[in-house]
Design a protein around this motif. Structure first.
Motif, PDB file in Angstrom:
ATOM      1  N   PHE A 192       0.815  -1.212   0.000  1.00 26.11           N
ATOM      2  CA  PHE A 192       0.000   0.000   0.000  1.00 26.11           C
ATOM      3  C   PHE A 192       0.851   1.266   0.000  1.00 26.11           C
ATOM      4  N   LEU A 193       2.085   1.177   0.491  1.00 28.52           N
ATOM      5  CA  LEU A 193       2.996   2.317   0.362  1.00 28.52           C
ATOM      6  C   LEU A 193       3.324   2.561  -1.106  1.00 28.52           C
ATOM      7  N   LEU A 194       3.579   1.483  -1.837  1.00 29.20           N
ATOM      8  CA  LEU A 194       3.888   1.632  -3.259  1.00 29.20           C
ATOM      9  C   LEU A 194       2.654   2.035  -4.052  1.00 29.20           C
ATOM     10  N   LEU A 195       1.467   1.599  -3.611  1.00 26.93           N
ATOM     11  CA  LEU A 195       0.227   2.075  -4.223  1.00 26.93           C
ATOM     12  C   LEU A 195       0.120   3.592  -4.065  1.00 26.93           C
ATOM     13  N   SER A 196       0.381   4.090  -2.854  1.00 25.50           N
ATOM     14  CA  SER A 196       0.320   5.536  -2.604  1.00 25.50           C
ATOM     15  C   SER A 196       1.362   6.281  -3.421  1.00 25.50           C
ATOM     16  N   THR A 197       2.556   5.691  -3.566  1.00 27.80           N
ATOM     17  CA  THR A 197       3.589   6.319  -4.383  1.00 27.80           C
ATOM     18  C   THR A 197       3.141   6.410  -5.834  1.00 27.80           C
ATOM     19  N   GLY A 198       2.511   5.338  -6.338  1.00 23.90           N
ATOM     20  CA  GLY A 198       1.986   5.368  -7.699  1.00 23.90           C
ATOM     21  C   GLY A 198       0.906   6.417  -7.871  1.00 23.90           C
ATOM     22  N   LEU A 199       0.046   6.576  -6.857  1.00 22.94           N
ATOM     23  CA  LEU A 199      -1.010   7.585  -6.922  1.00 22.94           C
ATOM     24  C   LEU A 199      -0.442   9.006  -6.938  1.00 22.94           C
ATOM     25  N   GLU A 200       0.789   9.173  -6.456  1.00 18.81           N
ATOM     26  CA  GLU A 200       1.433  10.483  -6.462  1.00 18.81           C
ATOM     27  C   GLU A 200       2.309  10.692  -7.689  1.00 18.81           C
ATOM     28  N   THR A 201       2.459   9.659  -8.520  1.00 19.63           N
ATOM     29  CA  THR A 201       3.326   9.755  -9.695  1.00 19.63           C
ATOM     30  C   THR A 201       2.555  10.346 -10.863  1.00 19.63           C
ATOM     31  N   ASP A 202       2.929  11.521 -11.258  1.00 15.82           N
ATOM     32  CA  ASP A 202       2.238  12.274 -12.305  1.00 15.82           C
ATOM     33  C   ASP A 202       2.969  12.070 -13.635  1.00 15.82           C
ATOM     34  N   LEU A 203       2.445  11.182 -14.496  1.00 13.31           N
ATOM     35  CA  LEU A 203       3.083  10.934 -15.787  1.00 13.31           C
ATOM     36  C   LEU A 203       3.080  12.182 -16.667  1.00 13.31           C
ATOM     37  N   ALA A 204       2.042  13.006 -16.537  1.00 14.11           N
ATOM     38  CA  ALA A 204       1.996  14.248 -17.324  1.00 14.11           C
ATOM     39  C   ALA A 204       3.147  15.167 -16.931  1.00 14.11           C
ATOM     40  N   LEU A 205       3.456  15.202 -15.638  1.00 14.97           N
ATOM     41  CA  LEU A 205       4.569  16.024 -15.166  1.00 14.97           C
ATOM     42  C   LEU A 205       5.887  15.491 -15.720  1.00 14.97           C
ATOM     43  N   ILE A 206       6.052  14.158 -15.699  1.00 19.53           N
ATOM     44  CA  ILE A 206       7.277  13.571 -16.234  1.00 19.53           C
ATOM     45  C   ILE A 206       7.423  13.900 -17.718  1.00 19.53           C
ATOM     46  N   ARG A 207       6.295  13.815 -18.460  1.00 25.40           N
ATOM     47  CA  ARG A 207       6.352  14.148 -19.883  1.00 25.40           C
ATOM     48  C   ARG A 207       6.669  15.632 -20.095  1.00 25.40           C
ATOM     49  N   ARG A 208       6.083  16.483 -19.238  1.00 18.42           N
ATOM     50  CA  ARG A 208       6.275  17.923 -19.385  1.00 18.42           C
ATOM     51  C   ARG A 208       7.721  18.334 -19.110  1.00 18.42           C
ATOM     52  N   LYS A 209       8.316  17.705 -18.111  1.00 15.20           N
ATOM     53  CA  LYS A 209       9.699  18.018 -17.736  1.00 15.20           C
ATOM     54  C   LYS A 209      10.658  16.957 -18.274  1.00 15.20           C
ATOM     55  N   GLY A 210      10.208  16.236 -19.301  1.00 14.53           N
ATOM     56  CA  GLY A 210      10.880  15.029 -19.750  1.00 14.53           C
ATOM     57  C   GLY A 210      12.367  15.135 -19.988  1.00 14.53           C
ATOM     58  N   ARG A 211      12.813  16.048 -20.850  1.00 11.02           N
ATOM     59  CA  ARG A 211      14.220  16.063 -21.246  1.00 11.02           C
ATOM     60  C   ARG A 211      15.145  16.327 -20.073  1.00 11.02           C
ATOM     61  N   LYS A 212      14.835  17.367 -19.310  1.00 12.35           N
ATOM     62  CA  LYS A 212      15.682  17.684 -18.162  1.00 12.35           C
ATOM     63  C   LYS A 212      15.599  16.603 -17.084  1.00 12.35           C
TER      64      LYS A 212
END
Length: 630
Positions: A86-106
């Motif tokens: 459930f800790l890893l579930l919560s971590t996944g719920l906080e992982t924003d793929l859109a943010l990773i894509r937006r800041k992707g290169r850096k």
């Protein structure tokens, strides 16, 4: 015949659970009061109950409460594994793929630099560590891989919490640290899935890592394609059927457990399945953070503290009384810290970031916290790590988590804000206060009137770029009392909902049809609307007579009185003449006028007018109306 658990075993389990929970929560709260991550205090709560303190002062009490009994140990391990999942579930719920894509290169550059340098330095250091730090039957290669993985990972919960406390989580540099940290975590769990299975196999060959890596690629690829659609459909269906998010909470927990079971079945670690489940749930169009608030609260306040306390329970700080082991521990800490700073700094320079931002990235990503402890726990359970190496890794997790807050405060305070970033923060602040930012589910009912085309066009233009779901509803109330074999399809209504759905294609939409058993249209729409954030109605003009006076017509006025949700009423004198093909091409609007009296009630209208003006390019005029005194 299977025998049930004995009373004494259950008695001890309940005492262990209570002792770990209370100790962890007390120490966690004390840690927060001195501006230290709660995870540090929760670990300390377990250390106090372990051989380091309670075992040294009252060894009889400690051995009675935590006996060296395999079945008793397995009971407590089951709870700690639930905490990990459930800790890893919560971590996944906080992982924003859109943010990773937006800041992707850096983010890729910084994360790759940090992981590569720390992983390589971890491999070299682990090759030099003495044999007694390894598990009894562990191979040197498996030990080296575990140490390298533990050193290269970062702790998103600690980083996010520190940035939140500093009010910097939405700054460009804060977003970049989070994006790079998410990539660190994602790569780290994939590495762990491969490394743990190599260690469990007991032998190292070329086929095993390749097979496991292929399994990981398949699982991640399937999850982010087919799995994304399946989870989104499940969350939508559950949310429709079970009110008040209760069904979504159950579905979230079940998905985490099923995801863990699937990855275990494929020979991978359970943490990867739980992590991916959290990401997919967050990506679902129907998802909102409040949906899973209950399960995240239970994890944060119950399961996570017990897990960290149980991890601290296995730490024996007395091993550091050995000068040689203490030197090795300090060397591991130094290599982990320097490696992360050097790696992220190199990555930041490749991405052409300012020097101060590169140093801030290193300060943030150097925090290991809960993630490194999970890696250490898995390594200990697999017999790869010994008690001494496990204690060293936990010590590194604690110290790096303590280092992050003061270093980030100093470094991020020197990062200057540009004009573009300042404008973005101001825009986000306005959006957070906006009425329309809370709109996710919209109901668009119709009986076939022409205003539905106009309403759909307004929604399409006014809600561009937002993650909303529109349900078009065909209300067929014209066949009351007619036998079912003589009933005819309401072609006008069918055409209306189909056309509305076509107009709303840029938004996530679905089509429903309702045949009413009564002609109380307003009651049915109001009841259906309870499950939505907004009801959009096309109003047909009705002339007032000497007995009744309506604002928008009898049905719409009745819905306004009954509805528990906001209602947007759309009416055009030429709506019935609007051709569908014209509506598909462009909304027939040339000027927008919004009367306002500057109250909170008129604010949504002003915001919607601004949205329409922005998306269509037509001018919007606001007129302030004030009632004359007397």
């Amino acid at each position: 015949m299977l025998e049930p658990l004995g009373h004494h075993q259950l008695f001890l389990f309940f005492l262990q659970f209570a002792a770990l929970l209370v100790s962890a929560r007390i120490c966690g709260e004390l840690a927060k009061r001195v501006r230290t991550p709660a995870v540090v205090g929760e670990l300390l709560g377990g250390i106090l109950l372990g051989p380091s303190l309670l075992g040294a002062i009252l060894p009889g009490v400690q051995s009675a409460l935590f006996p060296l009994d395999q079945q008793q140990f397995d009971l407590l391990s089951l709870i700690t594994w639930l905490g990990v999942v459930f800790l890893l579930l919560s971590t996944g719920l906080e992982t924003d793929l859109a943010l990773i894509r937006r800041k992707g290169r850096k983010a890729v550059s910084v994360s790759a630099g940090g992981i590569t340098v720390t992983f390589a330095s971890g491999l070299l250091l682990a090759a030099l560590l003495p044999r007694e730090m390894m598990g009894e039957d562990a191979s040197r290669v498996a030990f080296m891989l575990f140490i390298a993985t533990a050193m290269s990972i970062s702790a998103i919960p600690v980083i996010a919490r520190v940035l939140g406390e500093l009010g910097l989580i939405r700054r460009d540099v804060g977003q970049l640290i989070l994006a790079a940290g998410m990539m660190d975590d994602t790569v780290g769990w994939i590495l762990l899935a491969v490394v743990a299975n190599v260690a469990a196999a007991g032998t190292v060959d070329w086929f095993t890592p390749i097979r496991l890596l292929a399994s990981v690629i398949f699982v991640v690829g399937f999850a982010l394609t087919v799995g994304r659609s399946m989870v989104a459909a499940l969350i939508r269906w559950v949310d429709d059927k079970v009110p008040d998010y209760e069904g979504v909470i159950t579905a979230t927990a079940a998905l985490a457990l099923v995801g863990s079971a699937i990855t275990l079945f494929l020979g991978l670690e359970a943490v990867l399945g739980a992590f991916l489940a959290g990401i997919l749930i967050r990506e679902a169009p129907r998802y909102r953070p409040e949906m899973t608030h209950g399960i995240e609260q239970f994890t944060r306040l119950i399961l996570a503290p017990v897990f960290f306390a149980a991890a601290g329970l296995r730490v024996d700080i007395r091993v550091f009384s050995d000068p040689a082991l203490l030197r090795w521990g300090l060397l591991v800490l130094a290599v982990a810290t320097v490696g992360k700073f050097v790696g992220t700094f190199i990555g930041s320079r490749v991405a052409r970031m300012p020097i101060i931002e590169g140093l801030a990235m290193g300060a943030g990503l150097n925090a290991r916290g809960a993630m490194e402890i999970i890696v250490a726990t898995i390594g200990l359970s697999l017999g790869v790590l010994s008690t001494s190496s496990y204690s060293i890794i936990v010590m590194v997790a604690i110290v790096t988590s303590l280092m992050a807050p003061p270093m980030l405060r100093v470094l991020l305070g020197k990062v200057r804000m540009g004009a573009e970033e300042e404008e973005r923060l101001e825009r986000e602040a306005r959006e957070r206060q906006s009425f329309w930012s809370g709109i996710r589910r919209v109901l668009l009912p119709t009986r076939g009137g022409g205003n539905v085309y106009y309403a759909a066009s307004l929604l399409r233009e006014g809600m561009q770029g937002t993650n909303i779901e529109v349900t078009t509803l065909n209300i067929d109330d014209r066949q009351e009392g007619i036998p079912f074999w003589r009933r005819k399809t309401n072609d006008v209504g069918e055409t209306a909902v189909s056309t509305a759905a076509t107009l709303l294609q840029p938004l996530v939409s679905q089509v429903k049809k309702v045949r009413l058993k009564s002609r109380n249209v307003s009651k049915v729409i109001a009841e259906q609307g309870r499950h939505f954030d907004l009801i959009v109605l096309g109003a047909t003009a009705e002339k007032a007579n000497w007995r009744t006076q309506y604002t928008f017509g009898q049905v719409v006025d009745d819905i306004l009185q009954r509805s528990e949700r906001p209602v947007l009423v759309v009416r055009s004198p030429v709506a019935s003449k609007i051709q569908v093909e014209l509506a598909e091409d462009k909304l027939p609007v040339s000027k927008i006028l919004v009367p306002t009296n500057r109250t909170s009630l008129s604010r949504p209208a002003l915001e919607f007018g601004e949205r329409l003006a922005t998306s269509t390019g037509v001018p919007c005029h606001a007129v302030f109306i004030e009632e004359a005194p007397g």
